[in-house]
Write a protein that holds these residues in place. Structure first.
Motif, PDB file in Angstrom:
ATOM      1  N   LEU A   1      74.761   4.336  32.025  1.00  0.00           N
ATOM      2  CA  LEU A   1      73.843   3.196  31.795  1.00  0.00           C
ATOM      3  C   LEU A   1      72.709   3.265  32.906  1.00  0.00           C
ATOM      4  O   LEU A   1      71.508   2.824  32.457  1.00  0.00           O
ATOM      5  CB  LEU A   1      74.645   1.839  32.045  1.00  0.00           C
ATOM      6  CG  LEU A   1      74.019   0.672  32.234  1.00  0.00           C
ATOM      7  CD1 LEU A   1      73.471   0.132  30.752  1.00  0.00           C
ATOM      8  CD2 LEU A   1      74.958  -0.550  32.620  1.00  0.00           C
ATOM      9  N   THR A   2      72.843   3.614  34.033  1.00  0.00           N
ATOM     10  CA  THR A   2      71.991   3.404  35.068  1.00  0.00           C
ATOM     11  C   THR A   2      71.400   4.814  35.345  1.00  0.00           C
ATOM     12  O   THR A   2      70.421   5.254  36.219  1.00  0.00           O
ATOM     13  CB  THR A   2      72.522   2.932  36.504  1.00  0.00           C
ATOM     14  OG1 THR A   2      73.613   3.814  36.844  1.00  0.00           O
ATOM     15  CG2 THR A   2      73.052   1.559  36.118  1.00  0.00           C
TER      16      THR A   2
ATOM     17  N   PHE B   1      77.233  -0.053  51.120  1.00  0.00           N
ATOM     18  CA  PHE B   1      77.905  -0.945  50.047  1.00  0.00           C
ATOM     19  C   PHE B   1      77.176  -1.738  49.649  1.00  0.00           C
ATOM     20  O   PHE B   1      77.047  -2.680  50.258  1.00  0.00           O
ATOM     21  CB  PHE B   1      79.498  -1.029  50.408  1.00  0.00           C
ATOM     22  CG  PHE B   1      80.289  -1.060  49.269  1.00  0.00           C
ATOM     23  CD1 PHE B   1      80.075  -1.169  47.850  1.00  0.00           C
ATOM     24  CD2 PHE B   1      81.509  -0.480  49.733  1.00  0.00           C
ATOM     25  CE1 PHE B   1      81.056  -1.213  47.099  1.00  0.00           C
ATOM     26  CE2 PHE B   1      82.634  -0.150  48.662  1.00  0.00           C
ATOM     27  CZ  PHE B   1      82.141  -0.665  47.285  1.00  0.00           C
ATOM     28  N   LEU B   2      76.630  -1.734  48.144  1.00  0.00           N
ATOM     29  CA  LEU B   2      75.799  -2.759  47.940  1.00  0.00           C
ATOM     30  C   LEU B   2      76.285  -3.534  46.659  1.00  0.00           C
ATOM     31  O   LEU B   2      77.065  -2.920  45.669  1.00  0.00           O
ATOM     32  CB  LEU B   2      74.339  -2.505  47.426  1.00  0.00           C
ATOM     33  CG  LEU B   2      73.483  -1.586  48.222  1.00  0.00           C
ATOM     34  CD1 LEU B   2      74.063  -0.036  47.994  1.00  0.00           C
ATOM     35  CD2 LEU B   2      71.989  -1.724  48.328  1.00  0.00           C
ATOM     36  N   ASP B   3      76.259  -4.797  46.604  1.00  0.00           N
ATOM     37  CA  ASP B   3      76.828  -5.794  45.258  1.00  0.00           C
ATOM     38  C   ASP B   3      75.937  -6.755  44.873  1.00  0.00           C
ATOM     39  O   ASP B   3      75.507  -7.859  45.820  1.00  0.00           O
ATOM     40  CB  ASP B   3      78.253  -6.469  45.788  1.00  0.00           C
ATOM     41  CG  ASP B   3      78.859  -7.126  44.744  1.00  0.00           C
ATOM     42  OD1 ASP B   3      79.462  -6.544  43.717  1.00  0.00           O
ATOM     43  OD2 ASP B   3      78.782  -8.250  44.718  1.00  0.00           O
ATOM     44  N   ILE B   4      75.649  -6.854  43.902  1.00  0.00           N
ATOM     45  CA  ILE B   4      74.669  -7.915  43.183  1.00  0.00           C
ATOM     46  C   ILE B   4      75.119  -9.228  43.274  1.00  0.00           C
ATOM     47  O   ILE B   4      76.460  -9.290  42.815  1.00  0.00           O
ATOM     48  CB  ILE B   4      74.290  -7.510  41.626  1.00  0.00           C
ATOM     49  CG1 ILE B   4      73.538  -5.848  41.750  1.00  0.00           C
ATOM     50  CG2 ILE B   4      73.205  -8.529  41.279  1.00  0.00           C
ATOM     51  CD1 ILE B   4      73.328  -5.626  40.331  1.00  0.00           C
ATOM     52  N   ASP B   5      74.481 -10.234  43.980  1.00  0.00           N
ATOM     53  CA  ASP B   5      74.971 -11.521  44.367  1.00  0.00           C
ATOM     54  C   ASP B   5      75.051 -12.305  42.748  1.00  0.00           C
ATOM     55  O   ASP B   5      73.911 -12.336  42.087  1.00  0.00           O
ATOM     56  CB  ASP B   5      74.329 -12.191  45.373  1.00  0.00           C
ATOM     57  CG  ASP B   5      74.323 -11.486  46.693  1.00  0.00           C
ATOM     58  OD1 ASP B   5      75.491 -10.963  47.103  1.00  0.00           O
ATOM     59  OD2 ASP B   5      73.149 -11.273  47.213  1.00  0.00           O
TER      60      ASP B   5
ATOM     61  N   ALA C   1      74.918   5.963  43.885  1.00  0.00           N
ATOM     62  CA  ALA C   1      75.885   5.924  42.955  1.00  0.00           C
ATOM     63  C   ALA C   1      76.284   4.499  42.592  1.00  0.00           C
ATOM     64  O   ALA C   1      76.134   3.676  43.359  1.00  0.00           O
ATOM     65  CB  ALA C   1      77.222   6.718  43.551  1.00  0.00           C
ATOM     66  N   ARG C   2      76.476   4.496  41.308  1.00  0.00           N
ATOM     67  CA  ARG C   2      77.161   3.112  40.741  1.00  0.00           C
ATOM     68  C   ARG C   2      78.707   3.209  41.007  1.00  0.00           C
ATOM     69  O   ARG C   2      79.472   4.101  40.403  1.00  0.00           O
ATOM     70  CB  ARG C   2      76.885   2.953  39.244  1.00  0.00           C
ATOM     71  CG  ARG C   2      77.129   1.797  38.954  1.00  0.00           C
ATOM     72  CD  ARG C   2      77.078   1.473  37.221  1.00  0.00           C
ATOM     73  NE  ARG C   2      77.487   0.003  36.936  1.00  0.00           N
ATOM     74  CZ  ARG C   2      77.591   0.083  35.556  1.00  0.00           C
ATOM     75  NH1 ARG C   2      77.311   0.726  34.511  1.00  0.00           N
ATOM     76  NH2 ARG C   2      78.009  -1.193  35.096  1.00  0.00           N
ATOM     77  N   TYR C   3      79.252   2.405  42.005  1.00  0.00           N
ATOM     78  CA  TYR C   3      80.459   2.496  42.026  1.00  0.00           C
ATOM     79  C   TYR C   3      81.592   1.836  41.168  1.00  0.00           C
ATOM     80  O   TYR C   3      82.514   2.182  40.956  1.00  0.00           O
ATOM     81  CB  TYR C   3      80.691   1.941  43.629  1.00  0.00           C
ATOM     82  CG  TYR C   3      82.296   2.257  44.245  1.00  0.00           C
ATOM     83  CD1 TYR C   3      82.314   3.306  44.641  1.00  0.00           C
ATOM     84  CD2 TYR C   3      83.093   0.987  44.436  1.00  0.00           C
ATOM     85  CE1 TYR C   3      83.610   3.654  45.349  1.00  0.00           C
ATOM     86  CE2 TYR C   3      84.108   1.300  44.880  1.00  0.00           C
ATOM     87  CZ  TYR C   3      84.708   2.464  45.375  1.00  0.00           C
ATOM     88  OH  TYR C   3      85.823   2.792  45.986  1.00  0.00           O
ATOM     89  N   GLY C   4      80.949   0.979  40.299  1.00  0.00           N
ATOM     90  CA  GLY C   4      81.460   0.292  39.552  1.00  0.00           C
ATOM     91  C   GLY C   4      81.173  -1.382  39.071  1.00  0.00           C
ATOM     92  O   GLY C   4      80.733  -1.819  40.260  1.00  0.00           O
ATOM     93  N   GLY C   5      80.852  -1.711  37.854  1.00  0.00           N
ATOM     94  CA  GLY C   5      80.349  -2.933  37.499  1.00  0.00           C
ATOM     95  C   GLY C   5      78.945  -3.087  38.186  1.00  0.00           C
ATOM     96  O   GLY C   5      78.041  -2.360  37.945  1.00  0.00           O
TER      97      GLY C   5
END
Length: 316
Positions: free
Chosen positions: A145-146, A176-180, A217-221
């Motif tokens: 996807l990305t 570690f990044l997470d889209i809010d 890297a895309r870690y998941g979701g």
């Protein structure tokens, strides 16, 4: 080609050194016993070992078995034994222990250089094969996807980066990044638009990387990680702040977010300076920092050292 000479005889070390240097190779690393040899292997990149079998304490056969066992997941170092014995059973045992060739003392200059050149060619061919296998492996480690590294690829990259950190004693940082509020975004606009958002955000993350050593890297979701080898904490914080600023400038609409009217991320940062003893521990510390960033209101960065300081302050 960096050569390591392991021999308890200073005369032999001097003779081999003069031959190697005269042939145009760098000054060899020198060790008189197993302890010094292990120290060089740990601290330096060694491409070839010329080793006496009869060493004080741990002999060459035992040391070779240790090297093969400890470096089996890292890289192959060709080992040529230097020995005064030439009976078949003795040399067979040396090869079985993990040696690749042998040379009977006194050292013959022409024969020694021929063996070094041969091992150099083999080492180069193996390096080329390893690179080919690595490229093939990477094809299975891309998130479709990305177009970033996937979870499997990240796990391998983290192991590799951790080995380099231990070997070179260089600081390693992890973001570690997470889209809010991404679930709200998906519910509001649908998964197709959510996928487009993920691609757009991942491209923005890529544009913030500094060089080819930085890895996204895309870690998941909606979770991503950025691995920063040989990077001090302050540089990692600067990159994280750049991500936050760029997202604000990009202004990807997210009117239903509880954080901001545009897409934001929360970022947790960890560094090897904070006492992580494994790569997974480093990841766990970044995850904990991410949780703190979200707890504090999202759309911000948090360093693990800040959490540690809060714990110290609360104890006092």
């Amino acid at each position: 080609m960096q050569v390591l000479v392991v021999d308890d005889s200073a005369l032999v070390r001097d003779i081999v050194t003069s031959i190697v240097v005269e042939a145009g190779y760098p000054q060899p690393l020198l060790a008189k016993d197993a302890r010094e040899a292990r120290m060089h292997i740990k601290r330096s990149v060694v491409d070839l070992i010329l080793m006496d079998i009869q060493l004080p304490g741990i002999d060459g056969l035992q040391l070779t078995r240790q090297i093969r066992r400890n470096l089996k997941d890292d890289h192959w170092i060709p080992i040529i034994f230097l020995t005064i014995k030439d009976d078949a059973d003795y040399l067979s045992e040396a090869i079985d222990a993990g040696g690749d060739d042998y040379l009977v003392k006194p050292v013959n200059k022409v024969v020694l250089l021929a063996k070094i050149h041969a091992m150099s060619r083999i080492s180069k061919m193996k390096a080329a094969l390893d690179e080919t296998n690595l490229q093939l492996s990477r094809l299975t480690q891309i998130d479709s996807l990305t177009n970033t590294i996937n979870r499997r690829g990240f796990d391998d990259a983290l192991k590799h980066a951790w080995r380099l950190h231990r070997r070179n004693n260089e600081e390693l940082c992890l973001l570690f990044l997470d889209i809010d509020g991404f679930k709200i975004y998906n519910d509001s606009y649908g998964h197709q638009q959510g996928d487009r958002c993920l691609r757009q955000v991942s491209e923005l993350f890529k544009s913030c990387l500094r060089n080819e050593s930085d890895l996204l890297a895309r870690y998941g979701g909606e979770e991503f990680v950025i691995l920063l080898p040989n990077t001090p904490l302050r540089a990692a914080e600067k990159l994280a702040q750049k991500v936050l600023n760029r997202l604000q400038q990009e202004n990807i609409s997210h009117p239903n977010s509880d954080t901001a009217p545009y897409i934001t991320v929360s970022i947790g940062i960890s560094t090897t300076r904070d006492g992580a003893v494994t790569g997974q521990k480093l990841l766990s510390q970044a995850d904990r920092s991410l949780y703190m960033a979200k707890s504090n209101g999202r759309n911000q960065l948090c360093c693990y050292e800040d959490i540690e300081q809060l714990m110290v302050d609360s104890d006092t």
